[in-house]
Design an enzyme around this catalytic site. Structure first.
Site, mmCIF file in Angstrom:
data_model
loop_
_atom_site.group_PDB
_atom_site.id
_atom_site.type_symbol
_atom_site.label_atom_id
_atom_site.label_comp_id
_atom_site.label_asym_id
_atom_site.label_seq_id
_atom_site.Cartn_x
_atom_site.Cartn_y
_atom_site.Cartn_z
ATOM 1 N N HIS A 25 1.657 -2.018 3.993
ATOM 2 C CA HIS A 25 0.392 -2.586 4.400
ATOM 3 C C HIS A 25 0.027 -3.993 3.912
ATOM 4 O O HIS A 25 0.661 -4.309 2.960
ATOM 5 C CB HIS A 25 -0.734 -1.815 3.643
ATOM 6 C CG HIS A 25 -2.214 -2.141 3.912
ATOM 7 N ND1 HIS A 25 -2.625 -2.091 5.299
ATOM 8 C CD2 HIS A 25 -3.245 -2.149 3.328
ATOM 9 C CE1 HIS A 25 -3.677 -2.684 4.944
ATOM 10 N NE2 HIS A 25 -4.245 -2.555 3.972
ATOM 11 N N CYS B 58 -2.966 -3.298 10.684
ATOM 12 C CA CYS B 58 -3.439 -4.313 9.455
ATOM 13 C C CYS B 58 -2.695 -5.531 9.619
ATOM 14 O O CYS B 58 -3.407 -6.703 9.570
ATOM 15 C CB CYS B 58 -2.857 -3.754 8.309
ATOM 16 S SG CYS B 58 -0.961 -3.404 8.286
ATOM 17 N N ASP C 180 -9.458 -7.329 3.117
ATOM 18 C CA ASP C 180 -8.656 -6.612 4.057
ATOM 19 C C ASP C 180 -9.587 -5.760 5.069
ATOM 20 O O ASP C 180 -10.531 -5.086 4.837
ATOM 21 C CB ASP C 180 -8.259 -5.390 3.155
ATOM 22 C CG ASP C 180 -7.201 -4.346 3.928
ATOM 23 O OD1 ASP C 180 -6.917 -4.728 4.993
ATOM 24 O OD2 ASP C 180 -6.902 -3.244 3.192
#
Length: 279
Positions: free
Chosen positions: A116, A79, A131
């Protein structure tokens, strides 16, 4: 903020196979159509993977390192890498991009730390969740945040955003006629330096899920793929799940065939050795 001025935008767009709208002057416009096209291209082309963590190599988030690894090297990332690169591209195009820190909720009632990284992009005054780094359950397209509770169809997959106390927003995915929470994030803005700190934990702390195991995932349209440890999972929109064990000798060919990852001879050899050492 996101070092967009240092990004080779043409190389990035070529890497993700961008074929979306372009202005008459040949430049991309910071509008909603472009945001959708860039997000869709990125998530389709760049695999979620944390192999460098398994190989014991540092995970760098500066734009030069991200371009070298993901754009020129055609690797994937997790991420912090994926969304830092996406943020740089969107900023370079002209979008207003800010970061958020999210708390994974896929493990039921277990309270997990904020680890995250996600992005919020503002277009015409409206916020959109972007995302590219939540793996096989993550959204393929931007998710509108202005109207929580609305069902958002992305191909055969359906998401929604729930609003909670304190301005917290939770992203949910519909599976088997039920909503499954993926993660939640507060309004607090995160900056690249915050992701450096979170990245250090995720890439080095013994309690991190990325330590000691293969994690490679891809959010496809018809099927979502997840390789965790030695098990390959296929998730279908109707809720069906297929699981298959992967032998050490099958790992490298599978990464190329299913995830489009073609590793260098050195990386492939080290990965196989690590996998076999677990026997």
């Amino acid at each position: 903020m996101w070092s967009g001025d240092e990004l080779d935008l043409d190389a990035y767009l070529a890497r993700v196979g961008y074929d979306g709208p372009v202005g008459d002057d040949g430049e991309l416009k910071a509008d909603l159509a472009t945001l959708y096209a860039v997000h869709q291209a990125h998530t389709a082309a760049i695999t979620f993977e944390s192999l460098d963590v398994l190989l014991g190599r540092p995970v760098a988030l500066d734009i030069e390192a991200l371009q070298s690894k993901i754009v020129q090297g055609r690797r994937g990332g997790y991420c912090y890498e994926q969304n830092s690169l996406l943020a740089a591209a969107l900023e370079r195009i002209g979008f207003e991009v800010s970061g958020r820190g999210a708390r994974n909720r896929t493990r039921g009632d277990t309270l997990l730390a904020v680890t995250h990284a996600v992005l919020v992009v503002t277009v015409d005054g409206e916020p959109w969740l972007c995302d590219a780094g939540f793996g096989y359950l993550g959204p393929r397209e931007p998710v509108p945040l202005a109207s929580p509770g609305t069902e958002i169809r992305q191909g055969a997959w359906t998401y929604t955003v729930r609003e909670e106390d304190g301005g917290v927003l939770a992203l949910c995915l519909r599976r088997e006629e039920a909503w499954r929470e993926l993660y939640a994030f507060s309004p607090q803005h995160y900056h690249p330096v915050d992701y450096v700190v979170l990245n250090h934990y995720s890439s080095s702390n013994p309690r991190s899920a990325f330590i000691g195991q293969v994690i490679v995932q891809l959010p496809g349209d018809a099927v979502r793929l997840a390789l965790v440890g030695r098990e390959l999972t296929r998730l279908y929109p109707d809720g069906r799940t297929e699981r298959k064990p992967v032998a050490p000798g099958e790992l490298v060919p599978l990464l190329a065939r299913e995830f489009g990852l073609r590793l260098s001879e050195r990386d492939a050899a080290e990965l196989v050795l690590i996998n076999r050492a677990e026997d």
